[in-house]
Design a protein around this motif. Sequence first.
Motif, short mmCIF file in Angstrom:
data_model
loop_
_atom_site.label_atom_id
_atom_site.label_comp_id
_atom_site.label_asym_id
_atom_site.label_seq_id
_atom_site.Cartn_x
_atom_site.Cartn_y
_atom_site.Cartn_z
N THR A 223 2.57 1.88 -3.30
CA THR A 223 1.64 2.39 -4.30
C THR A 223 1.38 3.89 -4.09
O THR A 223 1.34 4.66 -5.05
CB THR A 223 0.32 1.61 -4.27
N SER B 17 -1.13 -2.00 -4.73
CA SER B 17 -2.34 -2.38 -4.01
C SER B 17 -2.91 -1.20 -3.25
O SER B 17 -2.18 -0.29 -2.85
CB SER B 17 -2.02 -3.51 -3.03
N ARG B 18 -4.23 -1.24 -3.05
CA ARG B 18 -4.88 -0.26 -2.18
C ARG B 18 -5.24 -0.89 -0.83
O ARG B 18 -5.89 -0.26 0.00
CB ARG B 18 -6.15 0.27 -2.85
N ARG B 19 -4.83 -2.14 -0.64
CA ARG B 19 -5.22 -2.88 0.57
C ARG B 19 -4.00 -3.22 1.41
O ARG B 19 -2.87 -3.25 0.93
CB ARG B 19 -5.96 -4.18 0.18
N LEU C 181 0.83 -1.20 0.00
CA LEU C 181 0.00 0.00 0.00
C LEU C 181 0.87 1.25 0.00
O LEU C 181 0.65 2.19 -0.79
CB LEU C 181 -0.91 -0.01 1.23
N SER D 94 -5.52 4.57 -11.93
CA SER D 94 -4.70 5.49 -11.14
C SER D 94 -3.21 5.30 -11.38
O SER D 94 -2.44 6.25 -11.20
CB SER D 94 -5.02 5.34 -9.66
N VAL E 233 -7.92 8.00 -4.75
CA VAL E 233 -7.45 6.62 -4.95
C VAL E 233 -7.56 5.81 -3.67
O VAL E 233 -8.03 4.67 -3.69
CB VAL E 233 -6.00 6.60 -5.48
N PHE E 234 -7.15 6.39 -2.54
CA PHE E 234 -7.08 5.63 -1.30
C PHE E 234 -8.20 5.97 -0.32
O PHE E 234 -8.30 5.34 0.74
CB PHE E 234 -5.71 5.81 -0.66
N LEU F 185 -7.87 1.19 -9.54
CA LEU F 185 -6.43 1.09 -9.29
C LEU F 185 -5.66 1.14 -10.61
O LEU F 185 -4.66 1.85 -10.74
CB LEU F 185 -6.11 -0.20 -8.53
#
Length: 318
Positions: A37, A307-309, A34, A121, A146-147, A118
């Motif tokens: 990113t 990743s956003r996670r 995360l 972005s 995005v987040f 994602l």
Amino acid sequence: MSERSERSGHTAEPPAGARRVDSATEAFVAHRNLLFTVAYEMLGSAADAEDVLQETWLRWAGVDLGTVRDQRAYLVRMTTRQALGRLRTLRRRKESYVGPWLPEPLLTAPDVAEDVELADSVSMAMLLVLETLTPTERAVFVLREVFGLGYDEIAEAVDKSSGAVRQIAHRARAHVAARRPREVVSPAETRGALEAFRRAVETGDLQRLLDLIAPDVVLLTDGGGMVQAATAPVVGADKVARVLGRIDAAVSLQVTQVNGCPALILRLGGKVDTVLAVRLDGGLITGLYAVRNPGKLSRIDRETTVSRRVRGLADRSA
């Protein structure tokens, strides 16, 4: 282990400092993808994003975790502040860059393309749009759009008031909306178009290339002054088709996913020569982003996780 511990059959407890470092490491590793990113979307450079993560880790290792309410938010704030400082340095460096500057391409897993937000972005097209924002606007846009961070969290990260962040977010959103690609192309359409494009380039079929690219297509080529590359955008179907038609017949072309979007990797003598990312709109290729600068191609043979996670560990409160 002491003799007393050995006789009693108990293992000595690690010192408190070691336990703290272990907890800090566990949390940082869980959030690393995360954080990478976040840094990459702010900087467009994997090498600089890695440097930011190193700086973030050094600071995180000295934090008293007992004072941290939300580890994810805290780490994102630290990463953002480090990235903002580096972004301002990079902007000065880009002023003397030879020819068009393009983001460092990342070989991404197929599942990135399935996360439409994602993929959008981190795409070359979007990262170039983000280049037109000020450093603070870029940070606010990335963290909010995005987040999904709240305005108060973002305010802490960029050292602005919550009200100011709302205004910056509104301005950045309008700026990006006016410039971002508008059409979402299905994976099947993307694969078909990319395969047809690869065959046309491979065979030097100019007419087929003209059928696949938009009349106002733009080709940007980043050689960074290190290798031969156009020092200005190549605009228009005829000019772009002629450039593509001159690709060496000895070059092998591999269809792949770069930054969550369709791309070709061009190899000459088994060595990566160019990464060619493709932008599709309305069924036609409207943008081509050719990265040739050797300094930006070192990661393209190994997959990079964006990743956003958080990985393997839910957000924790300490």
